[in-house]
Design an enzyme around this catalytic site. Structure first.
Site, PDB file in Angstrom:
ATOM      1  CE1 TYR A 207      15.745  -9.755 -45.645  1.00  0.00           C
ATOM      2  CE2 TYR A 207      14.373  -9.473 -47.383  1.00  0.00           C
ATOM      3  CZ  TYR A 207      14.557 -10.099 -46.098  1.00  0.00           C
ATOM      4  OH  TYR A 207      13.776 -11.155 -45.743  1.00  0.00           O
ATOM      5  NE  ARG A 220      12.191 -10.966 -40.999  1.00  0.00           N
ATOM      6  CZ  ARG A 220      12.291 -11.001 -42.145  1.00  0.00           C
ATOM      7  NH1 ARG A 220      11.305 -11.368 -43.028  1.00  0.00           N
ATOM      8  NH2 ARG A 220      13.662 -11.058 -42.714  1.00  0.00           N
ATOM      9  CD  GLU A 334       5.040 -14.107 -47.480  1.00  0.00           C
ATOM     10  OE1 GLU A 334       4.201 -13.083 -46.947  1.00  0.00           O
ATOM     11  OE2 GLU A 334       5.750 -14.425 -48.564  1.00  0.00           O
TER      12      GLU A 334
END
Length: 340
Positions: A207, A220, A334
Site C-alpha cells: 500500500y 489476503r 469486513e
C-alpha cells in the site's frame, strides 16, 4: 521421513456459547478458548486452558466463544507477557497491550515476545493472526491514527524476525469496544503454508504511504496443508476482507455495495482462477466458507448485512456478526472465514 512425506492433522475450531465453553461442553484437548464478550482481560490459563476475553459484544446476548481443539495433549505456559498453548504441532499464543497514548513501541514489544516464543518452541510457520484494537480509527497522542500506529509496531517486529512479504500470515485488524489491543496467533511446526494474494487487490504490504508510515503486513489468505505436495485438500484461512479494489476503498457510505464487493473479493480470492497462481486446485466457492465473522460498523446495518451474507453463504455455515469499527474510517464492513 522427509518434510514432503510427513503428514499432520489440521486444526479445528467451533463457535459455541460462553457457558458451554466454560462448562466443559466442548470435549477433547482444547488448544484455546477465545471469548468474544463484554470485557477485555489479559490472556490466562483457566481450568488448564488458554483463555482470552475480547471486548467485542455490547451485551451478554451477543457473546460467544471460539474454541480451538486438537487430538494431542496440550501444554500451556507464559513467556514475557504472552500466554501460549501447544500440542507438538500447533501453537496458539495470545497477548494484550494495555490502553496507551501511543502503540508502536508496545506493539513491537508484544509481537517480539510472541515471535520469539514461536522461535523458541520451534513453531516457525505462523499462518493466522487476529488483532482487536480499541479506538482503531481515533488519533493517538501524536495525531496518528491508532491503526496506523499499531501497523508501524507490527512491521518493525516482523523486520526484526526477517519476515519477508511472502511469509506474512493472513490477519485481521479490527476494532474492539475496549481494552487497548488484544491479539492471538496460530502457528505450526511442520504443516505446509502458502501465502495467497487476491489478483484484484494490491497486496496490503505494498500500500502507498497515504495509508500510514508503514503498510499493513498481512496476506489476503493462507493455505495450510498436511504436506508440501498437497494442493487440493488443505484449509484456507481468509483474512479480514473489505470493499477494496487495488488499494482504494470503493462504495463509501453504501453498505449494500460494500457487502457485495467484500463477498466478491472473497469469492475471487478462493477461486481456482486466483489460486492457480499458487498451483492450488480446490474448486471453492462461498458455500465452502465456514467459521465466518462479519464485522459491521453501524448496528442499524446488521439486518441488511445478515440478509446479503445468508443469500451467498451456505445455510449450514456458522456465522457471527459483531458491531465494531473497521480498519479504515470509510469502510462499513469486513468479513473473514475458513475453508476447511
Amino acid at each position: 521421513m522427509t518434510q514432503e512425506q510427513q503428514t499432520v492433522d489440521l486444526p479445528r475450531s467451533v463457535f459455541t456459547g460462553l457457558a458451554e465453553a466454560r462448562g466443559g461442553a466442548v470435549t477433547g484437548n482444547v488448544l484455546g478458548v477465545i471469548n468474544y464478550t463484554t470485557e477485555c482481560t489479559g490472556p490466562r490459563v483457566e481450568n488448564g486452558r488458554l483463555t482470552l476475553d475480547l471486548h467485542m459484544a455490547a451485551d451478554a446476548g451477543e457473546a460467544f466463544a471460539e474454541v480451538w481443539t486438537t487430538g494431542r495433549e496440550v501444554v500451556t505456559g507464559e513467556h514475557h507477557g504472552v500466554v501460549y498453548a501447544h500440542d507438538g504441532e500447533y501453537l496458539l499464543v495470545a497477548g494484550r497491550i494495555a490502553p496507551a497514548g501511543r502503540y508502536t513501541e508496545d506493539t513491537r514489544a508484544a509481537y517480539v515476545a510472541a515471535l520469539d516464543l514461536m522461535d523458541t518452541l520451534g513453531y516457525k510457520n505462523c499462518f493466522r493472526m487476529w488483532n482487536f484494537i480499541n479506538d482503531i480509527n481515533a488519533d493517538n497522542a501524536d495525531g496518528l491514527e491508532v491503526y496506523r500506529d499499531f501497523c508501524k509496531g507490527r512491521a518493525e517486529a516482523f523486520e526484526l524476525f526477517h519476515f519477508g512479504d511472502s511469509e506474512v500470515p493472513s490477519a485481521t485488524g479490527i476494532g474492539s469496544l475496549g481494552g487497548g489491543i488484544a491479539f492471538y496467533f496460530l502457528a505450526s511446526r511442520s504443516a505446509a503454508l502458502t501465502s495467497v494474494e487476491n489478483s484484484k487487490q494490491m497486496a496490503a504490504y505494498h500500500y502507498p504511504r497515504q495509508y500510514g508510515p508503514r503498510p499493513p503486513k498481512f496476506a489476503r489468505a493462507t493455505y495450510l496443508a498436511t504436506t508440501h505436495t498437497d494442493r487440493r485438500s488443505g484449509q484456507i484461512y481468509v483474512a479480514g476482507t473489505a470493499s477494496i479494489r487495488g488499494h482504494e476503498t470503493l462504495h463509501a457510505g453504501d453498505i449494500e455495495a460494500q457487502v457485495k464487493l467484500s463477498l466478491d473479493n472473497i469469492e475471487h480470492l478462493i477461486s481456482d482462477e486466483n489460486l492457480a497462481a499458487y498451483e492450488i486446485t480446490q474448486g471453492n466457492s462461498l458455500h465452502n466458507l465456514d467459521n465466518i465473522k462479519v464485522y459491521v460498523r453501524h448496528r442499524s446495518d446488521i439486518p441488511a448485512v445478515r440478509r446479503m451474507c445468508e443469500e451467498r453463504f451456505s445455510p449450514n455455515a456458522h456465522i457471527q456478526y459483531l458491531n465494531v469499527d473497521v480498519c479504515r474510517a470509510d469502510l462499513l464492513v469486513e468479513i473473514e472465514g475458513i475453508v476447511a
